[in-house]
Scaffold this motif. Structure first.
Motif, PDB file in Angstrom:
ATOM      1  N   THR A  23     125.125 -11.338  58.051  1.00 45.09           N
ATOM      2  CA  THR A  23     125.212 -11.347  56.591  1.00 45.09           C
ATOM      3  C   THR A  23     126.397 -10.523  56.086  1.00 45.09           C
ATOM      4  OG1 THR A  23     123.613  -9.510  56.470  1.00 45.09           O
ATOM      5  CG2 THR A  23     122.753 -11.752  56.268  1.00 45.09           C
ATOM      6  N   THR A  24     126.886  -9.570  56.879  1.00 41.66           N
ATOM      7  CA  THR A  24     128.118  -8.864  56.514  1.00 41.66           C
ATOM      8  C   THR A  24     129.304  -9.821  56.557  1.00 41.66           C
ATOM      9  OG1 THR A  24     127.344  -6.693  57.255  1.00 41.66           O
ATOM     10  CG2 THR A  24     129.727  -7.038  57.215  1.00 41.66           C
ATOM     11  N   VAL A  25     129.359 -10.634  57.611  1.00 43.64           N
ATOM     12  CA  VAL A  25     130.422 -11.642  57.707  1.00 43.64           C
ATOM     13  C   VAL A  25     130.315 -12.633  56.553  1.00 43.64           C
ATOM     14  CG1 VAL A  25     131.348 -13.527  59.109  1.00 43.64           C
ATOM     15  CG2 VAL A  25     130.623 -11.396  60.205  1.00 43.64           C
ATOM     16  N   MET A  26     129.092 -13.039  56.227  1.00 38.45           N
ATOM     17  CA  MET A  26     128.905 -13.966  55.112  1.00 38.45           C
ATOM     18  C   MET A  26     129.397 -13.361  53.806  1.00 38.45           C
ATOM     19  SD  MET A  26     125.090 -15.466  55.969  1.00 38.45           S
ATOM     20  CE  MET A  26     124.975 -16.318  54.383  1.00 38.45           C
ATOM     21  N   ALA A  27     129.054 -12.100  53.558  1.00 39.91           N
ATOM     22  CA  ALA A  27     129.382 -11.462  52.280  1.00 39.91           C
ATOM     23  C   ALA A  27     130.877 -11.247  52.099  1.00 39.91           C
ATOM     24  CB  ALA A  27     128.644 -10.129  52.156  1.00 39.91           C
ATOM     25  N   TYR A  28     131.573 -10.859  53.176  1.00 44.54           N
ATOM     26  CA  TYR A  28     132.975 -10.464  53.035  1.00 44.54           C
ATOM     27  C   TYR A  28     133.979 -11.486  53.554  1.00 44.54           C
ATOM     28  CZ  TYR A  28     131.266  -5.833  51.772  1.00 44.54           C
ATOM     29  OH  TYR A  28     130.648  -4.783  51.136  1.00 44.54           O
ATOM     30  N   ALA A  29     133.515 -12.501  54.287  1.00 43.91           N
ATOM     31  CA  ALA A  29     134.444 -13.506  54.802  1.00 43.91           C
ATOM     32  C   ALA A  29     134.180 -14.902  54.246  1.00 43.91           C
ATOM     33  CB  ALA A  29     134.380 -13.558  56.336  1.00 43.91           C
ATOM     34  N   TRP A  30     132.947 -15.179  53.878  1.00 41.97           N
ATOM     35  CA  TRP A  30     132.609 -16.515  53.382  1.00 41.97           C
ATOM     36  C   TRP A  30     132.540 -16.575  51.865  1.00 41.97           C
ATOM     37  CZ3 TRP A  30     127.960 -18.179  50.918  1.00 41.97           C
ATOM     38  CH2 TRP A  30     127.891 -19.557  50.716  1.00 41.97           C
ATOM     39  N   VAL A  31     131.954 -15.556  51.247  1.00 43.51           N
ATOM     40  CA  VAL A  31     131.772 -15.553  49.794  1.00 43.51           C
ATOM     41  C   VAL A  31     133.132 -15.490  49.088  1.00 43.51           C
ATOM     42  CG1 VAL A  31     130.985 -14.118  47.875  1.00 43.51           C
ATOM     43  CG2 VAL A  31     129.454 -14.597  49.794  1.00 43.51           C
ATOM     44  N   GLY A  32     133.279 -16.373  48.088  1.00 37.34           N
ATOM     45  CA  GLY A  32     134.525 -16.388  47.330  1.00 37.34           C
ATOM     46  C   GLY A  32     134.338 -16.316  45.833  1.00 37.34           C
ATOM     47  N   THR A  33     133.071 -16.366  45.370  1.00 33.63           N
ATOM     48  CA  THR A  33     132.782 -16.304  43.940  1.00 33.63           C
ATOM     49  C   THR A  33     131.581 -15.384  43.704  1.00 33.63           C
ATOM     50  OG1 THR A  33     131.224 -18.165  43.959  1.00 33.63           O
ATOM     51  CG2 THR A  33     133.576 -18.691  43.675  1.00 33.63           C
ATOM     52  N   VAL A  34     131.430 -14.950  42.467  1.00 36.50           N
ATOM     53  CA  VAL A  34     130.277 -14.100  42.150  1.00 36.50           C
ATOM     54  C   VAL A  34     128.978 -14.886  42.260  1.00 36.50           C
ATOM     55  CG1 VAL A  34     131.527 -12.435  40.718  1.00 36.50           C
ATOM     56  CG2 VAL A  34     130.666 -14.551  39.673  1.00 36.50           C
ATOM     57  N   GLN A  35     129.039 -16.184  42.016  1.00 36.04           N
ATOM     58  CA  GLN A  35     127.835 -17.006  42.143  1.00 36.04           C
ATOM     59  C   GLN A  35     127.361 -17.061  43.602  1.00 36.04           C
ATOM     60  OE1 GLN A  35     130.586 -17.928  40.514  1.00 36.04           O
ATOM     61  NE2 GLN A  35     129.978 -18.292  38.389  1.00 36.04           N
ATOM     62  N   GLN A  36     128.292 -17.191  44.525  1.00 38.05           N
ATOM     63  CA  GLN A  36     127.939 -17.186  45.940  1.00 38.05           C
ATOM     64  C   GLN A  36     127.413 -15.811  46.374  1.00 38.05           C
ATOM     65  OE1 GLN A  36     131.683 -18.432  47.595  1.00 38.05           O
ATOM     66  NE2 GLN A  36     131.082 -20.585  47.702  1.00 38.05           N
ATOM     67  N   MET A  37     128.031 -14.751  45.837  1.00 39.00           N
ATOM     68  CA  MET A  37     127.568 -13.403  46.166  1.00 39.00           C
ATOM     69  C   MET A  37     126.143 -13.185  45.688  1.00 39.00           C
ATOM     70  SD  MET A  37     128.146 -10.536  47.633  1.00 39.00           S
ATOM     71  CE  MET A  37     129.902 -10.256  47.836  1.00 39.00           C
ATOM     72  N   GLN A  38     125.789 -13.779  44.575  1.00 39.07           N
ATOM     73  CA  GLN A  38     124.431 -13.662  44.046  1.00 39.07           C
ATOM     74  C   GLN A  38     123.410 -14.240  45.028  1.00 39.07           C
ATOM     75  OE1 GLN A  38     123.628 -12.551  40.352  1.00 39.07           O
ATOM     76  NE2 GLN A  38     122.139 -11.954  41.873  1.00 39.07           N
ATOM     77  N   ILE A  39     123.811 -15.252  45.784  1.00 39.43           N
ATOM     78  CA  ILE A  39     122.918 -15.869  46.772  1.00 39.43           C
ATOM     79  C   ILE A  39     122.850 -15.031  48.052  1.00 39.43           C
ATOM     80  CG2 ILE A  39     122.589 -17.908  48.239  1.00 39.43           C
ATOM     81  CD1 ILE A  39     123.979 -19.544  46.016  1.00 39.43           C
ATOM     82  N   VAL A  40     123.990 -14.526  48.497  1.00 37.61           N
ATOM     83  CA  VAL A  40     124.067 -13.810  49.767  1.00 37.61           C
ATOM     84  C   VAL A  40     123.518 -12.388  49.653  1.00 37.61           C
ATOM     85  CG1 VAL A  40     125.680 -12.866  51.489  1.00 37.61           C
ATOM     86  CG2 VAL A  40     125.970 -15.200  50.635  1.00 37.61           C
ATOM     87  N   ALA A  41     123.685 -11.764  48.481  1.00 36.73           N
ATOM     88  CA  ALA A  41     123.334 -10.348  48.321  1.00 36.73           C
ATOM     89  C   ALA A  41     121.895 -10.016  48.720  1.00 36.73           C
ATOM     90  CB  ALA A  41     123.608  -9.901  46.887  1.00 36.73           C
ATOM     91  N   PRO A  42     120.871 -10.760  48.263  1.00 36.25           N
ATOM     92  CA  PRO A  42     119.509 -10.391  48.672  1.00 36.25           C
ATOM     93  C   PRO A  42     119.254 -10.573  50.163  1.00 36.25           C
ATOM     94  CG  PRO A  42     119.499 -12.461  47.457  1.00 36.25           C
ATOM     95  CD  PRO A  42     120.864 -11.878  47.298  1.00 36.25           C
ATOM     96  N   ILE A  43     119.928 -11.545  50.791  1.00 33.41           N
ATOM     97  CA  ILE A  43     119.773 -11.728  52.241  1.00 33.41           C
ATOM     98  C   ILE A  43     120.407 -10.548  52.972  1.00 33.41           C
ATOM     99  CG2 ILE A  43     120.166 -13.295  54.178  1.00 33.41           C
ATOM    100  CD1 ILE A  43     120.565 -15.539  52.132  1.00 33.41           C
ATOM    101  N   ASN A  44     121.594 -10.149  52.512  1.00 37.15           N
ATOM    102  CA  ASN A  44     122.253  -8.991  53.085  1.00 37.15           C
ATOM    103  C   ASN A  44     121.417  -7.733  52.883  1.00 37.15           C
ATOM    104  OD1 ASN A  44     124.426  -6.573  52.619  1.00 37.15           O
ATOM    105  ND2 ASN A  44     125.161  -8.027  54.156  1.00 37.15           N
ATOM    106  N   GLY A  45     120.837  -7.586  51.698  1.00 39.79           N
ATOM    107  CA  GLY A  45     119.991  -6.431  51.415  1.00 39.79           C
ATOM    108  C   GLY A  45     118.748  -6.395  52.283  1.00 39.79           C
ATOM    109  N   PHE A  46     118.191  -7.561  52.608  1.00 42.83           N
ATOM    110  CA  PHE A  46     117.008  -7.636  53.473  1.00 42.83           C
ATOM    111  C   PHE A  46     117.282  -6.968  54.822  1.00 42.83           C
ATOM    112  CE2 PHE A  46     114.328  -9.569  56.674  1.00 42.83           C
ATOM    113  CZ  PHE A  46     113.087  -9.635  56.060  1.00 42.83           C
ATOM    114  N   PHE A  47     118.473  -7.208  55.373  1.00 42.31           N
ATOM    115  CA  PHE A  47     118.796  -6.662  56.693  1.00 42.31           C
ATOM    116  C   PHE A  47     119.461  -5.286  56.626  1.00 42.31           C
ATOM    117  CE2 PHE A  47     118.573 -11.257  57.599  1.00 42.31           C
ATOM    118  CZ  PHE A  47     117.713 -11.237  58.688  1.00 42.31           C
TER     119      PHE A  47
END
Length: 448
Positions: free
Chosen positions: A339-363
């Motif tokens: 999820t770190t790779v997803m947050a900083y390498a895949w996410v390109g918009t705030v809308q995408q970050m809104q989806i990834v953030a809770p998954i990243n927070g879970f771990f």
């Protein structure tokens, strides 16, 4: 027939042996950890506004470095204070140490609202960290020693969720301060004033929480060994060894301390040097996407990230009892890396970050800290339990405190948060390997 009936008997619920006293103990430790969680995230979410107020125009050019300094000095104070307070709790008791910790960090947090430059801020963050550090380890030891075996990991997970609820409260308060802007550039001072409220909570701790009977019995019977089946060195059976040296004097205890401390470093470096930059990175995404009201997106990401962590805290005791301690750690750090790779390498918009953030927070915030509340306490005896748990958690801060400072330098050197976060995120690979060298404690009693 009797054997068949025994096999067919329903399994006793994990709640069956819990009493009101157990829940009062959990509630006391839980509330203390709520305030710690609030304090930790409050500093992160207000950091951009805080730096704007306390830095001079000349210092603003190095804002990432000063931001890292403030975070790092907080960690340093937290680590030193936690190590001292956690050790003292094995001598003066868990309850007494917890009361002093909560009271002092509440008062010092309130004074932080009055700072006017980065050096005053750094000094107060350091002494606040000194006071705040010992609350966690004393609460963990208290719950572990008072809750029954079948419920112990669940109780520890619920306790750890207090940190998540505290961070959620901080995120929500900051969201509304940003929406209504009652004090303008000084909104951040309100966050520190709210952090002074736990001083009143000491009254509840004094009346509602009892001391650990396991700790009292271990001290009364002079059981000084650090792990199951161990004893104090020959010639010292009646004299208590210094707990901080005792955990290194026994070979097995020292091995467990080394491995769990390394895993703790992975957790703490991963969060402070990687995930703590998510609000800043979200702000950069908002600016690049020219979205309206970027502060609203930053606050929204903070809230959803924290919700993901709270879900993990509440579920961690059930998951770890189902899969075991070592598999839980492996999946935790594998998920954190992904999820770190997803947050900083895949996410390109705030809308995408809104989806990834809770998954990243879970771990990275949820599972990655939940194991610290459950596992280390199961590896050591009551006479050194608070010292051991405190060392594992707080010595990692003493090693990792400079990583936020270093990450600020890397952000400036590499030209962005994402590159620095991905470099530090590789530490999670180590967390996937080390658990397999530790004993499995699933369904076992605490060592006496």
């Amino acid at each position: 027939m009797q054997t068949e009936n025994t096999l067919a008997a329903p399994r006793v619920s994990w709640r069956a042996n819990l009493t009101a006293k157990h829940w009062r103990t959990l509630n006391g430790a839980f509330m203390g950890w709520i305030f710690d969680g609030y304090e930790a995230l409050a500093l992160i979410v207000i950091l951009p506004s805080l730096m704007q107020s306390v830095l001079t125009p000349e210092q603003m050019g190095s804002r990432p470095i000063y931001s890292g300094l403030v975070i790092g000095i907080t960690l340093l104070g937290w680590g030193i204070g936690g190590l001292i307070g956690g050790t003292m709790a094995d001598y003066v008791g868990r309850k007494r140490m917890m009361m002093w910790s909560v009271f002092l960090y509440a008062v010092l947090t309130g004074f932080t609202a009055l700072v006017h430059d980065v050096w005053q801020l750094s000094a107060l963050r350091f002494v606040t960290g000194l006071a705040m550090g010992s609350e966690w380890s004393t609460g963990i030891a208290l719950v572990a020693e008072t809750w029954p075996k079948e419920a112990r990991s669940k109780g520890a997970g619920f306790l750890q969720s207090g940190f998540g609820w505290g961070t959620l409260i901080a995120a929500v308060i900051w969201y509304f301060l940003g929406e209504f802007n009652p004090f303008g550039a000084d909104n951040w001072r309100v966050m520190f004033l709210v952090g002074a409220l736990p001083a009143f909570f000491v009254l509840y701790l004094r009346r509602g929480v009892d001391e650990s009977e396991k700790w009292i019995e271990a001290v009364r019977n002079k059981r000084w060994g650090a792990t199951e089946g161990s004893t104090a060195p020959a010639g010292e059976a009646g004299k208590r060894p210094f707990t901080l040296t005792q955990i290194f004097r026994e070979r097995e205890a020292a091995r467990r301390i080394a491995l769990t401390t390394a895993l703790s470093i992975v957790t703490i470096v991963g969060w402070w040097a990687v995930s703590s930059w998510l609000p800043v990175y979200t702000g950069a995404l908002a600016a690049a996407g020219h979205v309206e009201n970027p502060q609203r997106w930053i606050s929204s990401v903070n809230i959803t990230y924290t919700i993901g962590a709270i879900v993990a805290y509440m579920a961690s005791g059930f998951i770890i009892d189902a899969v075991g301690r070592r598999w839980f750690l492996f999946f935790t750090f594998a998920g954190s890396l992904l999820t770190t790779v997803m947050a900083y390498a895949w996410v390109g918009t705030v809308q995408q970050m809104q989806i990834v953030a809770p998954i990243n927070g879970f771990f990275t915030l949820g599972c990655a800290f939940a194991w610290l509340a459950i596992y280390p306490a199961e590896l050591f005896t009551a006479s050194v339990r608070s010292t051991s748990v405190s060392f594992v958690f707080n010595s990692a801060r003493l090693i990792a405190w400079f990583f936020p400072i270093l990450s600020g330098t890397l952000i400036k050197s590499f030209g962005g948060v994402a590159q620095a976060a991905l470099i530090f995120g590789s530490v999670y690979v180590l967390g996937m390997v080390l658990p397999w060298f530790l004993p499995e404690t699933k369904d076992q009693d605490l060592p006496e």
